[in-house]
Design an enzyme around this catalytic site. Structure first.
Site, short mmCIF file in Angstrom:
data_model
loop_
_atom_site.label_atom_id
_atom_site.label_comp_id
_atom_site.label_asym_id
_atom_site.label_seq_id
_atom_site.Cartn_x
_atom_site.Cartn_y
_atom_site.Cartn_z
N ASP A 1 0.85 -1.17 0.00
CA ASP A 1 0.00 0.00 0.00
C ASP A 1 0.90 1.24 0.00
OD1 ASP A 1 -2.24 1.67 0.39
OD2 ASP A 1 -2.02 1.54 2.57
N GLU B 1 -0.26 5.10 0.80
CA GLU B 1 -0.54 6.08 1.85
C GLU B 1 -0.55 5.41 3.23
OE1 GLU B 1 -3.71 9.10 0.57
OE2 GLU B 1 -4.00 7.44 -0.80
#
Lengths: 201, 201
Positions: free
Chosen positions: B7, B9
């Site tokens: 991922d 953020e």
């Protein structure tokens, strides 16, 4: 949303086995599929030559470290990655390509693996899968990417045909003649322009 | 042959919309799915706020340029890419992430797209596909890769569950509590160690 898939040897870097032959001074390593069309036999021959010359992973890695990207390739990759996602699809092996991938700033690479034993001896190789370039293009398209591709040889034609736009880059004349559907491109600037035209379509 | 899917953020960079709120001084842009659980409504609200404040692509890009990777993230990525292939799977938009991806040295990113008009106005957005993180992991596994993954939030749990090994990285306690199957990891060195353990299995 677009991904560019590129062949590695002949497009961004020299032919690795030829470079290893030059670095090690072992001319037999220059053999290609033109000398032995059966890939399994060719690889068995190469690994046998390495063993006969007592070259294990450490020695091969040392030789591979002196392989540089083709002139202009690093700048081309920087320009390309500013505009597109990029994945390199190659039939080489991670162990041989790793040092030059650092010089290209670590683009994502899908390829195969050498089997390296505990003491560094190269026992064999593992193909991740057959025809993996074509299958990777299809997988990316199933994830809703448009795929533009470039390669220089027969083992790229599946990838080029599957892609939304596929180009020969610096391909030999006989390869170009056999696949007239793939536009031949000769320099990095022209390849960037070809991808830009494809992206406008 | 292993690929790490991360991922973006909360793992490598701060939350982009929060950063844009800080950079532009528009507090309304701090709204998250906690304030508006319906993602389409949340995005419509965000794009409406941009329009009301006359912020088009150029202004958003300018603000996005000041977003830096989280402390240690660039070094972590360098260490990771020396050992694994890496693909970032994110629900952000290419237009917002592009400047900080340069600072992370252009890892391959699969995400979504903002619809930017001729004069730079942001008209809407295009999700490449729903649940694309999970689907990307399955696609990579079908290409015979082992996949290790890390994320910090609910929208990562499909990816973590599909991966051969999935870890929460710096996830909030309530997220960790809801998914006890995913080991929580808190620092980059520990995440590298977790991937190394998974690779030995």
């Amino acid at each position: 949303m677009d991904i560019v898939c590129l062949d590695l040897e002949g497009v961004l870097i020299p032919e690795i086995w030829v470079a290893l032959a030059d670095r090690t001074g072992i001319a037999e390593l220059r053999a290609t599929t033109r000398d032995e069309p059966d890939y399994d036999k060719l690889m068995a021959f190469r690994l046998d030559v390495l063993k006969k010359n007592a070259l294990g992973y450490r020695e091969v890695d040392e030789a591979a470290k002196s392989i540089d990207p083709l002139p202009g390739a690093a700048d081309f990759m920087a320009a390309l990655r500013a505009q597109y996602q990029v994945i390199i699809l190659s039939d080489t092996f991670y162990e041989l390509a790793a040092p030059v991938m650092v010089k290209l700033n670590h683009p994502t690479l899908f390829c195969h693996r050498l089997d390296v034993g505990q003491s560094g001896e190269i026992d064999g190789y593992t193909l991740r899968m057959t025809d993996h370039k074509t299958k990777a293009v299809h997988a990316l398209q199933a994830l809703n990417f448009r795929v533009f591709a470039a390669g220089d040889s027969f083992n790229d034609t599946g990838m080029l045909g599957a892609a939304n736009a596929g180009f020969f880059f610096m391909a030999p004349d006989n390869v170009i003649a056999d696949f007239p559907d793939f536009p031949p491109v000769r320099g990095y600037d022209d390849l960037l322009a070809a991808f830009a035209d494809a992206a406008k379509a």
